[in-house]
Design a protein around this motif. Structure first.
Motif, mmCIF file in Angstrom:
data_model
loop_
_atom_site.group_PDB
_atom_site.id
_atom_site.type_symbol
_atom_site.label_atom_id
_atom_site.label_comp_id
_atom_site.label_asym_id
_atom_site.label_seq_id
_atom_site.Cartn_x
_atom_site.Cartn_y
_atom_site.Cartn_z
ATOM 1 N N ILE A 34 4.502 -35.410 -9.612
ATOM 2 C CA ILE A 34 5.078 -35.332 -10.963
ATOM 3 C C ILE A 34 4.064 -35.799 -12.001
ATOM 4 N N PHE A 35 3.387 -36.907 -11.731
ATOM 5 C CA PHE A 35 2.400 -37.399 -12.685
ATOM 6 C C PHE A 35 1.228 -36.433 -12.832
ATOM 7 N N ALA A 36 0.811 -35.803 -11.750
ATOM 8 C CA ALA A 36 -0.277 -34.835 -11.827
ATOM 9 C C ALA A 36 0.123 -33.613 -12.645
ATOM 10 N N VAL A 37 1.346 -33.147 -12.473
ATOM 11 C CA VAL A 37 1.821 -31.998 -13.252
ATOM 12 C C VAL A 37 1.935 -32.363 -14.730
ATOM 13 N N VAL A 38 2.478 -33.532 -15.027
ATOM 14 C CA VAL A 38 2.596 -33.970 -16.425
ATOM 15 C C VAL A 38 1.208 -34.110 -17.060
ATOM 16 N N GLY A 39 0.245 -34.666 -16.317
ATOM 17 C CA GLY A 39 -1.112 -34.796 -16.840
ATOM 18 C C GLY A 39 -1.760 -33.450 -17.096
ATOM 19 N N ALA A 98 -3.597 -37.849 -21.438
ATOM 20 C CA ALA A 98 -2.818 -37.208 -20.372
ATOM 21 C C ALA A 98 -3.544 -37.224 -19.022
ATOM 22 N N PRO A 99 -4.763 -36.717 -18.926
ATOM 23 C CA PRO A 99 -5.382 -36.711 -17.597
ATOM 24 C C PRO A 99 -5.820 -38.086 -17.116
ATOM 25 N N THR A 100 -6.237 -38.976 -18.005
ATOM 26 C CA THR A 100 -6.724 -40.276 -17.536
ATOM 27 C C THR A 100 -5.597 -41.133 -16.996
ATOM 28 N N LYS A 101 -4.494 -41.174 -17.694
ATOM 29 C CA LYS A 101 -3.403 -42.033 -17.235
ATOM 30 C C LYS A 101 -2.540 -41.360 -16.179
ATOM 31 N N ALA A 102 -2.151 -40.127 -16.425
ATOM 32 C CA ALA A 102 -1.254 -39.453 -15.491
ATOM 33 C C ALA A 102 -1.943 -39.128 -14.172
ATOM 34 N N SER A 103 -3.148 -38.639 -14.231
ATOM 35 C CA SER A 103 -3.806 -38.291 -12.969
ATOM 36 C C SER A 103 -4.236 -39.548 -12.205
ATOM 37 N N THR A 104 -4.521 -40.630 -12.913
ATOM 38 C CA THR A 104 -4.838 -41.870 -12.219
ATOM 39 C C THR A 104 -3.638 -42.339 -11.409
ATOM 40 N N VAL A 105 -2.466 -42.316 -12.022
ATOM 41 C CA VAL A 105 -1.267 -42.716 -11.298
ATOM 42 C C VAL A 105 -0.930 -41.686 -10.218
ATOM 43 N N GLY A 106 -1.109 -40.393 -10.529
ATOM 44 C CA GLY A 106 -0.799 -39.345 -9.555
ATOM 45 C C GLY A 106 -1.681 -39.399 -8.326
ATOM 46 N N VAL A 107 -2.987 -39.443 -8.530
ATOM 47 C CA VAL A 107 -3.909 -39.496 -7.397
ATOM 48 C C VAL A 107 -3.792 -40.834 -6.679
ATOM 49 N N ALA A 134 -0.786 -40.709 -4.391
ATOM 50 C CA ALA A 134 -1.053 -39.908 -3.179
ATOM 51 C C ALA A 134 -1.952 -40.672 -2.206
ATOM 52 N N LEU A 135 -2.925 -41.381 -2.720
ATOM 53 C CA LEU A 135 -3.811 -42.154 -1.845
ATOM 54 C C LEU A 135 -3.074 -43.322 -1.187
ATOM 55 N N ILE A 136 -2.206 -43.971 -1.936
ATOM 56 C CA ILE A 136 -1.428 -45.068 -1.362
ATOM 57 C C ILE A 136 -0.460 -44.521 -0.304
ATOM 58 N N ALA A 137 0.108 -43.334 -0.552
ATOM 59 C CA ALA A 137 0.970 -42.704 0.454
ATOM 60 C C ALA A 137 0.182 -42.394 1.720
ATOM 61 N N SER A 138 -1.051 -41.939 1.574
ATOM 62 C CA SER A 138 -1.902 -41.661 2.731
ATOM 63 C C SER A 138 -2.211 -42.940 3.505
ATOM 64 N N LEU A 148 -8.245 -46.829 0.204
ATOM 65 C CA LEU A 148 -8.223 -48.031 -0.627
ATOM 66 C C LEU A 148 -9.434 -48.071 -1.553
ATOM 67 N N MET A 149 -10.600 -47.745 -1.019
ATOM 68 C CA MET A 149 -11.814 -47.759 -1.845
ATOM 69 C C MET A 149 -11.769 -46.672 -2.928
ATOM 70 N N ILE A 150 -11.250 -45.503 -2.587
ATOM 71 C CA ILE A 150 -11.129 -44.426 -3.575
ATOM 72 C C ILE A 150 -10.156 -44.829 -4.679
ATOM 73 N N THR A 151 -9.044 -45.453 -4.298
ATOM 74 C CA THR A 151 -8.064 -45.893 -5.288
ATOM 75 C C THR A 151 -8.664 -46.941 -6.223
ATOM 76 N N LEU A 152 -9.328 -47.919 -5.672
ATOM 77 C CA LEU A 152 -9.957 -48.946 -6.513
ATOM 78 C C LEU A 152 -11.018 -48.347 -7.425
ATOM 79 N N PHE A 153 -11.832 -47.452 -6.898
ATOM 80 C CA PHE A 153 -12.861 -46.798 -7.710
ATOM 81 C C PHE A 153 -12.223 -45.992 -8.834
ATOM 82 N N LEU A 154 -11.148 -45.297 -8.535
ATOM 83 C CA LEU A 154 -10.461 -44.492 -9.540
ATOM 84 C C LEU A 154 -9.881 -45.379 -10.637
ATOM 85 N N PHE A 155 -9.225 -46.476 -10.250
ATOM 86 C CA PHE A 155 -8.639 -47.365 -11.251
ATOM 87 C C PHE A 155 -9.691 -48.087 -12.081
#
Length: 140
Positions: free
Chosen positions: A18-23, A39-48, A51-55, A71-78
């Motif tokens: 949902i966050f990726a679509v909104v972004g 839109a892309p910085t906040k929404a896609s950060t939460v969206g991706v 998904a990474l936390i779900a993985s 975990l490393m990808i999520t931290l790098f993204l944030f």
């Protein structure tokens, strides 16, 4: 336990989608660069990130492994998304705004530039031993 984990992982994936679509929608529909930036910085950060936390949760619950890559990808993204947004905003300001439209800085240099004279450590007039940081002039 596994059913609760499946529901949690599914919820994280749906929230991320949902966050990726909104972004993506915001990136297409907002008028200018400064509005499109959010839109892309906040929404896609939460969206991706979702998904990474779900993985990570999937591999932890069903495979019995901790997935450090996600975990490393999520931290790098944030960590990098706000910095990227700042760079894009500054580039847009330098490209699209005129100098006379910018607010006055109160110093000799242009807006949003580094002034080394304001950050130099100078001796205090009252105490020669204690250094003091020069303060920026206040705007009226």
């Amino acid at each position: 336990m596994e059913q609760i984990a499946e529901i949690l992982i599914s919820a994280l994936l749906v929230i991320g989608g949902i966050f990726a679509v909104v972004g993506s929608y915001g990136l297409l529909k907002l008028r200018d660069t400064m509005q499109r930036l959010h839109a892309p910085t906040k929404a896609s950060t939460v969206g991706v990130g979702s998904a990474l936390i779900a993985s990570m949760a999937y591999f932890l619950v069903f495979e019995g492994k901790i997935s450090w890559h996600e975990l490393m990808i999520t931290l790098f993204l944030f960590l990098t998304a706000p910095i990227t947004a700042n760079f894009i905003a500054k580039a847009q300001m330098h490209r699209a705004l005129r100098e006379e439209d910018m607010p006055k800085t109160g110093v000799g240099s242009d807006w949003a530039t580094f002034d080394p004279e304001l950050t130099m450590v100078q001796p205090s007039p009252t105490d020669d031993a204690a250094p003091a940081v020069a303060e920026a002039p206040r705007r009226a």
